[in-house]
Design an enzyme around this catalytic site. Structure first.
Site, PDB file in Angstrom:
ATOM      1  N   GLU A 332      85.055   3.792  31.120  1.00 44.88           N
ATOM      2  CA  GLU A 332      84.941   4.086  29.689  1.00 44.88           C
ATOM      3  C   GLU A 332      85.838   3.180  28.833  1.00 44.88           C
ATOM      4  O   GLU A 332      86.517   3.650  27.915  1.00 44.88           O
ATOM      5  CB  GLU A 332      85.275   5.558  29.428  1.00 44.88           C
ATOM      6  CG  GLU A 332      84.312   6.515  30.103  1.00 44.88           C
ATOM      7  CD  GLU A 332      84.645   7.977  29.872  1.00 44.88           C
ATOM      8  OE1 GLU A 332      83.701   8.782  29.778  1.00 44.88           O
ATOM      9  OE2 GLU A 332      85.835   8.315  29.797  1.00 44.88           O
ATOM     10  N   GLU A 406      77.707   9.955  34.244  1.00 43.97           N
ATOM     11  CA  GLU A 406      78.279  11.293  34.143  1.00 43.97           C
ATOM     12  C   GLU A 406      77.375  12.159  33.275  1.00 43.97           C
ATOM     13  O   GLU A 406      77.272  11.940  32.068  1.00 43.97           O
ATOM     14  CB  GLU A 406      79.690  11.266  33.535  1.00 43.97           C
ATOM     15  CG  GLU A 406      80.750  10.663  34.428  1.00 43.97           C
ATOM     16  CD  GLU A 406      82.147  10.760  33.822  1.00 43.97           C
ATOM     17  OE1 GLU A 406      82.318  11.514  32.832  1.00 43.97           O
ATOM     18  OE2 GLU A 406      83.063  10.078  34.318  1.00 43.97           O
TER      19      GLU A 406
END
Length: 754
Positions: A332, A406
């Protein structure tokens, strides 16, 4: 991007004037069947009966279809998978679900006549109104994923694509794009969808790895994903730990033995709601070092870590006969985005050390543009599927398969907040959409486990808030590995698209309720100081990370106690992270934290010992604020604006060795009530066959629980967590030592529940 036409919109035909209102449908049906006589009716002379509109049987069938709420299909279907409405060359194939929607059987449509029966007219006119209550409704809805229309889902057979079956290997996980078809993954050249679930080996007792992985397999998943926490594997600079519960290689090989592929996420930053996002706290010692950048100090530390980690990973890759089919580059980074050279540096670092399998990045759906790397597969993280979820991703790559790295099936909890839950039906529906659109996905978390010890991270929402000990996450399996409604719904769904039957369900891990434990002995914190490591003498206080201990790596977790003589009261000022209790000798005089930086010390005679006990409640694991997550006293301490000097500093890391030394201490009987920090000792009797349980500390306030020297984690009466998970595998047969470190006030007993 072009907007897709709603699926039930009729294409223009000869009946161009047809509208969607029931009245228009009724009129159209009236004229369509104009002249169909009732039994016994006589032909009507042409001079009397007006000539009806010239309508085809095709128009009639179209009208009936719209009346029933069906979409018009071309007259084709798979043999044996449909029934026909009508007969002859105009028969109209119906899917089984549509055929079953009829509350009665329909005869073939009769030939047209030029006369009519008024009974037939009335019946046909009201037919749309009557059948509207029976007909299935198709929503006026665009496809959720542009360019990927709904289709009947085929069943998958990947029985030959498992680590156990694929002995001869040539091509690992690849992306493939064909003209006119959807991009997709291939494994050994065969089309492949990733059905992944996250399990963090470091949050699960090693003895239970097999149980959790088997349950993943039995639920219909084919891949396990895991982060690799740098801070746990290199707790001190240059000292690496890949043993016991941190044996990454053993976890990966066990997954292979059980028929699961592995996607590794080695960081160096992982977030994961773990202290400092998985970065070791000793990085914070150097004020010039910038985390998650190409800062010289940071890249040198990463290179040294990867020099130890990656050689353990390379033999586990697919091409070497292992189960690792993909490796993630950092995590991320789009949300951090401080250095455009950082991600290419990490990409190169992995390639240079022998990573040859598919590389990918992972970002939230709104940060893909800032986090992707050229030539590396970009993936997204999200909590729900919606039509804009891949807007940024489509700007980065159009010819690659979709992977949800995710899919958040729950969320983590924070102290003082509410418990997070996510509806199981919602999860089931979203995963069914992934499958329908042939989107690969990873469920985060399949099994969350526990933030044992001091490993929990923290969030910053207007203030610092620690993550709770439980990492249950409202996941597919509970914190203790038990089945949930989500598990059974996903197992049914994934089983329905699998050609081969799913494995049988593993048995539940047995639980037990043990007799309550009433601690009989205690030691105030001040009596324990002699059993700690040698204290550090400093003229000015330093933070945890810069304490000269642990081979120059400082202190990572736990508590730190600062002592200095104080000979007058007044206005005390200090910067503490995260929270501190302030004492004169053994009497508490106040609390300091990020909001309360000063307090008034009452006047007294002579000199006393000023004691400041600071706790690290978990370093932030997200955002640029991680750069300033030093703990303890982070500046000078003043009394009436005069800096205090000559500090004695004790490190309370509460490692296993500390509790071994504590057994030789002279413990006191527990008084009726005790205020202030202290250790309380009791005995948990587990019988001959210990089992899992949960500990409840109803009358206690705030502290930590240690079983046979193992730190189960933090308890706090503000909730939402109300009990601590105790794995049976950590218990000895019969008697077990249980020690509480309670910060505030003594409680009564410790209960267990199942």
């Amino acid at each position: 991007m072009q907007t897709r036409r709603p699926r039930w919109t009729l294409r223009p035909s000869g009946a161009w004037w047809l509208q969607r209102s029931h009245l228009s449908l009724g009129l159209f049906s009236f004229f369509s069947f104009l002249g169909t006589p009732s039994p016994g009716a006589q032909p009507c002379p042409a001079a009397i009966c007006p000539q009806p509109p010239v309508l085809t049987e095709e128009d009639c069938r179209t009208a009936l279809a719209v009346a029933l709420g069906w979409s018009r299909r071309r007259p084709t279907c798979d043999v044996g998978s449909s029934v026909a409405l009508g007969s002859g060359r105009h028969s109209w194939p119906l899917r089984p679900a549509e055929a079953n929607a009829f509350p009665f059987s329909l005869p073939p449509l009769s030939p047209f006549s030029q006369c009519l029966s008024w009974k037939r007219i009335v019946g046909i006119f009201f037919l749309p109104f009557v059948l509207s209550g029976f007909a299935p409704r198709l929503k006026h809805k665009q496809d959720v994923v542009p360019g990927r229309s709904h289709q009947l889902q085929s069943r998958f057979d990947w029985s030959h694509l498992t680590p156990l079956e694929l002995k001869e290997r040539s091509v690992g996980l690849q992306t493939k794009s064909t003209s006119g078809g959807r991009p997709h993954f291939t494994l050994e050249g065969h089309k492949f969808l990733i059905f992944g679930g996250s399990i963090h080996y470091f949050r699960v007792p090693r003895e239970y790895w097999g149980d959790r992985l088997l349950k993943l397999k039995a639920c219909g998943f084919n891949t396990v994903t895991t982060y690799v926490p740098w801070n746990l594997h290199e707790p001190e600079r240059g000292r690496f730990d890949f043993s016991g519960n941190l044996d990454l290689e053993a976890f990966v090989l066990l997954a292979a033995e059980l028929g699961l592929w592995v996607i590794l996420r080695p960081g160096p930053y992982i977030c994961s709601e773990i202290d400092l996002g998985g970065l070791p706290s000793w990085l914070l010692r150097d004020p010039q070092l910038k985390l998650r950048t190409t800062s010289k100090g940071f890249t040198e530390a990463v290179d040294e870590y990867f020099d130890h980690l990656i050689p353990k990973v390379t033999p586990l890759q697919y091409c070497r006969g292992g189960p690792v089919i993909a490796v993630q580059v950092e995590n991320e980074y789009g949300s951090f985005n401080k250095d455009r050279n950082y991600m290419p540096y990490l990409h190169k670092t992995l390639l240079q050390r022998g990573i040859v399998e598919l590389l990918l990045t992972s970002d939230s759906e709104t940060d893909v543009l800032k986090g992707h790397i050229k030539g590396v597969l970009a993936t997204v993280n999200l909590k729900r599927l919606h039509k804009d979820a891949f807007n940024q991703l489509s700007k980065v790559q159009r010819d690659k398969p979709l992977l949800i790295m995710e899919y958040w099936v729950g969320w983590f909890d924070k102290w003082g907040d509410t418990h997070n839950v996510k509806d199981a039906n919602n999860v089931e529906h979203t995963v069914s959409e992934f499958i329908k659109y042939e989107i690969s996905f990873n469920v985060y978390m399949f099994h969350g486990g526990t933030n044992f010890g001091f490993m929990n991270g923290a969030s910053y929402v207007r203030k610092h808030i620690g993550v709770v000990t439980s990492y249950d996450y409202d996941a597919v399996l509970t914190e203790a590995g038990d089945y949930t409604e989500k598990y059974f719904k996903l197992r049914k769904l994934l089983g329905s698209v699998s050609v081969i039957p799913l494995p049988s369900l593993p048995k539940l891990t047995p639980k037990a309720v043990y007799p309550p434990v009433t601690p009989s002995l205690y030691l105030p914190l001040w009596d324990v100081l002699q059993y700690l490591n040698e204290p550090v003498k400093l003229n000015q206080p330093v933070n945890m990370e810069n304490l000269p201990i642990n081979n120059g790596s400082g202190q990572s977790y736990g508590f730190i106690l600062y002592e200095t003589p104080l000979c007058s009261g007044g206005h005390l000022h200090a910067l503490v992270h995260d929270t501190a209790q302030v004492f004169l000798n053994e009497t508490i005089v106040g609390i300091l934290n990020e909001d309360i930086r000063a307090l008034q010390i009452p006047q007294f005679r002579g000199c006393q010992l000023l004691r400041i006990l600071v706790e690290n409640q978990g370093r932030l694991n997200f955002s640029w604020k991680i750069q300033n997550e030093q703990k303890g006293l982070t500046g000078s301490v003043t009394i009436n604006n005069t800096p205090l000097e000559n500090f004695t500093v004790y490190s309370l890391e509460m490692k296993m060795s500390f509790f071994e030394r504590l057994r030789s201490a002279t413990w006191r009987p527990v008084p009726g009530s005790h205020l202030g920090p202290a250790f309380y000792r009791g005995t948990l009797r587990a019988g001959s066959s210990p089992k899992d349980t949960f500990l409840r500390l109803l009358n206690w306030n705030y502290g930590f629980v240690f079983i046979n020297g193992r730190n189960l984690g933090r308890y706090w009466n503000i909730g939402p967590q109300e009990s601590l998970y105790l794995p049976g595998t950590w218990l000895h047969p019969e008697d077990n030592e249980i020690i509480l470190f309670e910060k505030m006030k003594s409680g009564s007993d410790i209960q267990s529940i199942d």
